[in-house]
Write a protein that holds these residues in place. Structure first.
Motif, PDB file in Angstrom:
ATOM      1  N   GLN A 115       0.831  -1.192   0.000  1.00 25.07           N
ATOM      2  CA  GLN A 115       0.000   0.000   0.000  1.00 25.07           C
ATOM      3  C   GLN A 115       0.867   1.243   0.000  1.00 25.07           C
ATOM      4  N   LEU A 116       0.454   2.207  -0.801  1.00 18.34           N
ATOM      5  CA  LEU A 116       1.156   3.480  -0.838  1.00 18.34           C
ATOM      6  C   LEU A 116       0.792   4.263   0.421  1.00 18.34           C
ATOM      7  N   ALA A 117       1.742   5.016   0.991  1.00 17.42           N
ATOM      8  CA  ALA A 117       1.418   5.767   2.201  1.00 17.42           C
ATOM      9  C   ALA A 117       2.339   6.967   2.369  1.00 17.42           C
ATOM     10  N   THR A 118       1.875   7.910   3.193  1.00 13.14           N
ATOM     11  CA  THR A 118       2.725   9.040   3.597  1.00 13.14           C
ATOM     12  C   THR A 118       2.664   9.155   5.114  1.00 13.14           C
ATOM     13  N   LYS A 119       3.677   9.775   5.686  1.00 14.09           N
ATOM     14  CA  LYS A 119       3.692  10.003   7.137  1.00 14.09           C
ATOM     15  C   LYS A 119       2.619  11.009   7.489  1.00 14.09           C
ATOM     16  N   ASN A 120       1.811  10.694   8.482  1.00 13.84           N
ATOM     17  CA  ASN A 120       0.710  11.593   8.821  1.00 13.84           C
ATOM     18  C   ASN A 120       1.211  12.819   9.571  1.00 13.84           C
ATOM     19  N   LEU A 121       0.986  13.992   8.959  1.00 12.55           N
ATOM     20  CA  LEU A 121       1.412  15.244   9.577  1.00 12.55           C
ATOM     21  C   LEU A 121       0.429  15.660  10.672  1.00 12.55           C
ATOM     22  N   ASP A 122      -0.748  15.084  10.637  1.00 14.30           N
ATOM     23  CA  ASP A 122      -1.810  15.460  11.575  1.00 14.30           C
ATOM     24  C   ASP A 122      -2.239  14.185  12.300  1.00 14.30           C
ATOM     25  N   PRO A 123      -1.383  13.702  13.226  1.00 20.80           N
ATOM     26  CA  PRO A 123      -1.572  12.355  13.773  1.00 20.80           C
ATOM     27  C   PRO A 123      -2.960  12.125  14.373  1.00 20.80           C
ATOM     28  N   GLY A 124      -3.467  10.925  14.114  1.00 19.28           N
ATOM     29  CA  GLY A 124      -4.753  10.548  14.679  1.00 19.28           C
ATOM     30  C   GLY A 124      -5.937  10.904  13.802  1.00 19.28           C
ATOM     31  N   LYS A 125      -5.693  11.726  12.760  1.00 17.45           N
ATOM     32  CA  LYS A 125      -6.823  12.170  11.932  1.00 17.45           C
ATOM     33  C   LYS A 125      -6.732  11.589  10.528  1.00 17.45           C
ATOM     34  N   THR A 126      -7.869  11.191   9.992  1.00 18.63           N
ATOM     35  CA  THR A 126      -7.899  10.820   8.584  1.00 18.63           C
ATOM     36  C   THR A 126      -8.613  11.932   7.829  1.00 18.63           C
ATOM     37  N   VAL A 127      -8.405  11.962   6.504  1.00 19.89           N
ATOM     38  CA  VAL A 127      -8.970  13.044   5.707  1.00 19.89           C
ATOM     39  C   VAL A 127     -10.154  12.572   4.877  1.00 19.89           C
ATOM     40  N   TYR A 128     -10.011  11.411   4.249  1.00 16.24           N
ATOM     41  CA  TYR A 128     -11.087  10.963   3.349  1.00 16.24           C
ATOM     42  C   TYR A 128     -11.414   9.495   3.569  1.00 16.24           C
ATOM     43  N   GLY A 129     -11.196   9.009   4.782  1.00 18.77           N
ATOM     44  CA  GLY A 129     -11.544   7.622   5.060  1.00 18.77           C
ATOM     45  C   GLY A 129     -10.423   6.654   4.768  1.00 18.77           C
ATOM     46  N   GLU A 130      -9.204   7.153   4.584  1.00 16.89           N
ATOM     47  CA  GLU A 130      -8.065   6.267   4.360  1.00 16.89           C
ATOM     48  C   GLU A 130      -7.658   5.628   5.682  1.00 16.89           C
ATOM     49  N   LYS A 131      -6.785   4.599   5.592  1.00 15.98           N
ATOM     50  CA  LYS A 131      -6.409   3.884   6.808  1.00 15.98           C
ATOM     51  C   LYS A 131      -5.186   4.497   7.465  1.00 15.98           C
ATOM     52  N   LEU A 132      -5.126   4.415   8.779  1.00 14.19           N
ATOM     53  CA  LEU A 132      -3.937   4.838   9.502  1.00 14.19           C
ATOM     54  C   LEU A 132      -3.203   3.584   9.948  1.00 14.19           C
ATOM     55  N   ILE A 133      -1.900   3.534   9.688  1.00 11.23           N
ATOM     56  CA  ILE A 133      -1.119   2.358  10.084  1.00 11.23           C
ATOM     57  C   ILE A 133       0.075   2.818  10.930  1.00 11.23           C
ATOM     58  N   GLN A 134       0.204   2.209  12.109  1.00 10.00           N
ATOM     59  CA  GLN A 134       1.338   2.533  12.970  1.00 10.00           C
ATOM     60  C   GLN A 134       2.478   1.558  12.692  1.00 10.00           C
ATOM     61  N   VAL A 135       3.658   2.078  12.379  1.00  7.84           N
ATOM     62  CA  VAL A 135       4.829   1.221  12.242  1.00  7.84           C
ATOM     63  C   VAL A 135       5.972   1.851  13.020  1.00  7.84           C
ATOM     64  N   GLU A 136       6.457   1.135  14.005  1.00  6.88           N
ATOM     65  CA  GLU A 136       7.572   1.596  14.834  1.00  6.88           C
ATOM     66  C   GLU A 136       7.353   3.011  15.350  1.00  6.88           C
ATOM     67  N   GLY A 137       6.149   3.250  15.862  1.00  2.00           N
ATOM     68  CA  GLY A 137       5.871   4.542  16.490  1.00  2.00           C
ATOM     69  C   GLY A 137       5.572   5.675  15.514  1.00  2.00           C
ATOM     70  N   ILE A 138       5.624   5.383  14.218  1.00  6.71           N
ATOM     71  CA  ILE A 138       5.294   6.433  13.250  1.00  6.71           C
ATOM     72  C   ILE A 138       3.960   6.110  12.607  1.00  6.71           C
ATOM     73  N   GLU A 139       3.125   7.143  12.505  1.00 10.00           N
ATOM     74  CA  GLU A 139       1.810   6.902  11.914  1.00 10.00           C
ATOM     75  C   GLU A 139       1.824   7.233  10.424  1.00 10.00           C
ATOM     76  N   TYR A 140       1.368   6.282   9.628  1.00 11.14           N
ATOM     77  CA  TYR A 140       1.290   6.483   8.182  1.00 11.14           C
ATOM     78  C   TYR A 140      -0.165   6.531   7.758  1.00 11.14           C
ATOM     79  N   ARG A 141      -0.428   7.303   6.694  1.00  8.65           N
ATOM     80  CA  ARG A 141      -1.775   7.297   6.098  1.00  8.65           C
ATOM     81  C   ARG A 141      -1.671   6.613   4.748  1.00  8.65           C
ATOM     82  N   THR A 142      -2.541   5.651   4.508  1.00 10.54           N
ATOM     83  CA  THR A 142      -2.503   4.987   3.207  1.00 10.54           C
ATOM     84  C   THR A 142      -3.034   5.952   2.144  1.00 10.54           C
ATOM     85  N   TRP A 143      -2.552   5.732   0.923  1.00  9.11           N
ATOM     86  CA  TRP A 143      -2.810   6.664  -0.169  1.00  9.11           C
ATOM     87  C   TRP A 143      -3.450   5.887  -1.297  1.00  9.11           C
TER      88      TRP A 143
END
Lengths: 336, 226
Positions: free
Chosen positions: B20-48
């Motif tokens: 899955q394509l993803a970017t580091k979430n600049l606004d942790p804990g929030k999604t924008v359009y219903g994408e998934k949040l994935i935590q890896v080693e303490g960093i939150e990613y948003r799927t794209w």
């Protein structure tokens, strides 16, 4: 040269150095209004490649790059908010109302159908439907509550329907009441559209009728867009499928879009409908333009339209004779 | 356990069963359009989702995305901010100037921008860069997704005004908004030709690929100044 930026006017020398600056105070409100005022200002535009951030630091408007961005962020955000709140014009409200009306209609119809299916098991002979049925159930509930003087009483007494249990009756009554209130809502929206059309687009209302006029605005997107459309576009608004079929393949061009609901068109015989649709569309576009640009009511529009339609109908009293195709078979239309 | 692979600056691929394509979430804990949040080693990613974002599709189509942490981006046709949010994730130290013409879309974009400090929303017509030239600094990348018949012209106008000499243009061309009935391939050819000759010295096209299967009848173009 003079350069307008969102934080003030700069006077620069030949090498781009800042000679003088007239800065706006760091008040967000003031900056927002100034920034919005620059939107349509065509003078003192920044030259290509001009860097407002560097300039803001140089002339001392901000101390750091971070401060520049945080202020810019606030200003653009507030300016956008102001513009969005100003964008809800009266014609946009009409569009919302038209769309709400369509939603309410759809919901009401499907709920009404459900109610009639449901209640049909208890009183299939009622012969009521739609709002009448909803009102009946909301009022009486079970058919056993009908008084002997009610015209439906004999039917109710001999009904083959099942007995309505109290729990079901409560449920059905509540359901019917909701449907009644939806019908009421529908009337209110219709009244709202009629009243708003009189204020926003009186000529369009006069020529098209309130509902058709409102729908035209809704499909065009705004009264401004409708006023800018050529009348040939207005003629086929709402027939985009047929129009693109015509453009893509060799399908016939559509004669009318939603203006078909105009009484002058849908009561006309088929062979003059296209001509009349064209006449109606031309007057509709005139009406929309008068409404958008001047707003004065002009009753002569409908008179002219009626004369024109009468003329079309007298000139074409009979359907045209089908041309005899001689020789070769007619080409088959290509379909896509 | 999820595995993270860095594709290019700020863009990641998360392998957790599927890629899955993803970017580091600049606004942790929030999604924008219903994408998934994935935590890896303490960093939150948003799927794209590449199907909802032309830029996302371009990443998967192996476009070189010239974005760095501190890039300045002019985003034309920001819409509701689906893609803008990912660009904002990528350029966490930079700035996104998000231009959108529709007040309805701007409503959503404002919601996004109020949570992300590097997004500067601008309600304006991208075809009239004069109306926002007082706000914008020279940028490293212009991303354009406007679905207008004159998109090549819009790109040229904005490039002349705002693109740095060594900057890039990323463009999504929608064939159907230029000519609804013509063959998309012909439209693409014509548009690329228009881009190359849009102004002096014109663009050099570095890459041009259609965005199938993520977007139908869309062409992605990466260009820079000649």
């Amino acid at each position: 040269m003079k350069i307008n930026t969102w934080f003030g006017v700069l006077e620069t020398g030949k090498a781009g150095e800042i000679l003088e600056s007239r800065l706006i105070s760091k008040d967000v409100r003031e900056l927002v209004l100034y920034s919005l005022s620059l939107r349509d200002n065509k003078s003192n535009l920044p030259p290509e490649g001009f860097d407002p951030k560097a300039a803001a630091l140089k002339c001392g408007f901000v101390e750091t790059s971070a401060e520049y961005y945080s202020l810019l962020h606030e200003v653009t955000l507030e300016a956008a908010k102001l513009q969005v709140s100003g964008a809800l014009t009266p014609d946009q409200r009409i569009i919302q109302a038209v769309e709400a009306l369509d939603d309410v209609n759809e919901t009401t119809n499907s709920l009404s159908e459900r109610l009639s299916e449901w209640y049909g098991g208890y009183f299939p002979e009622s012969g009521l439907g739609g709002e009448d049925l909803a009102l009946f159930i909301a009022k009486y509930g079970s058919r056993e509550n009908l008084g002997p003087q009610d015209p439906l009483y004999p039917k109710a007494r001999n009904s083959m329907g099942a007995k309505l249990e109290p729990a079901d009756e409560v449920l059905l009554k509540g359901f019917a009441e909701s449907i009644c209130s939806l019908y009421e809502q529908r009337r209110q929206i219709e009244i709202y559209i009629e009243d708003s059309m009189e204020l926003v687009a009186p000529n369009l209302k006069l020529v098209a009728g309130p509902m058709l006029g409102a729908r035209l605005i809704s499909l065009a997107g705004s009264l401004e867009k409708l006023a800018e459309f050529p009348s040939s576009t207005i003629q086929v608004i709402g027939a985009s499928k047929a129009l693109f079929k015509h453009l893509r393949a060799r399908a016939p061009s559509p004669k009318h879009g939603i203006i078909y609901s105009h009484p002058l068109i849908n009561t006309a015989p088929w062979w003059v409908r296209g001509k009349i649709a064209r006449a109606v569309a031309s007057k509709l576009s005139l009406a929309a333009r008068i409404d958008f640009y001047s707003g004065k009511k002009d009753p002569s529009l409908t008179e002219k339209l009626e004369t024109k339609v009468l003329q079309i109908r007298t000139l074409n009293p009979r359907p045209p004779q089908k041309k005899q195709v001689s020789g070769a078979k007619p080409k088959k239309k290509r379909r896509k | 356990m999820a595995e993270v692979k860095k594709l290019s600056g700020g863009i990641f691929e998360i392998i957790k069963g599927k890629k899955q394509l993803a970017t580091k979430n600049l606004d942790p804990g929030k999604t924008v359009y219903g994408e998934k949040l994935i935590q890896v080693e303490g960093i939150e990613y948003r799927t794209w989702d590449p199907r909802r974002s032309k830029l996302g599709a371009m990443v998967l189509k192996k476009f070189n995305i010239p974005l760095k942490e501190d890039s300045k981006v002019l985003y034309l046709g920001a819409a509701s901010g689906t893609t803008v949010s990912h660009v904002s994730d990528i350029v966490s130290e930079g700035a996104v100037y998000a231009v959108e013409f529709s007040p309805r879309s701007m409503r959503d974009l404002i919601g996004l921008a109020s949570r992300r400090k590097n997004v500067h929303p601008i309600l304006a017509d991208a075809g009239k860069p004069d109306s926002y030239s007082h706000l914008i600094e020279p940028v490293d990348l212009i991303f354009q997704d406007v679905a207008q018949p004159n998109q090549a012209e819009i790109a040229a106008r904005n490039t002349i005004r705002f693109l740095k000499k060594d900057g890039y243009l990323l463009l999504s061309i929608k064939a159907r908004s230029i000519d609804t009935v013509a063959n998309p391939k012909e439209v693409f050819k014509e548009e690329v030709r228009k881009l190359e000759k849009a102004f002096e010295p014109g663009f050099e096209i570095l890459n041009a690929k259609d965005l199938m299967p993520y977007h139908e009848d869309h062409l992605g173009v990466l260009a820079k100044l000649k």
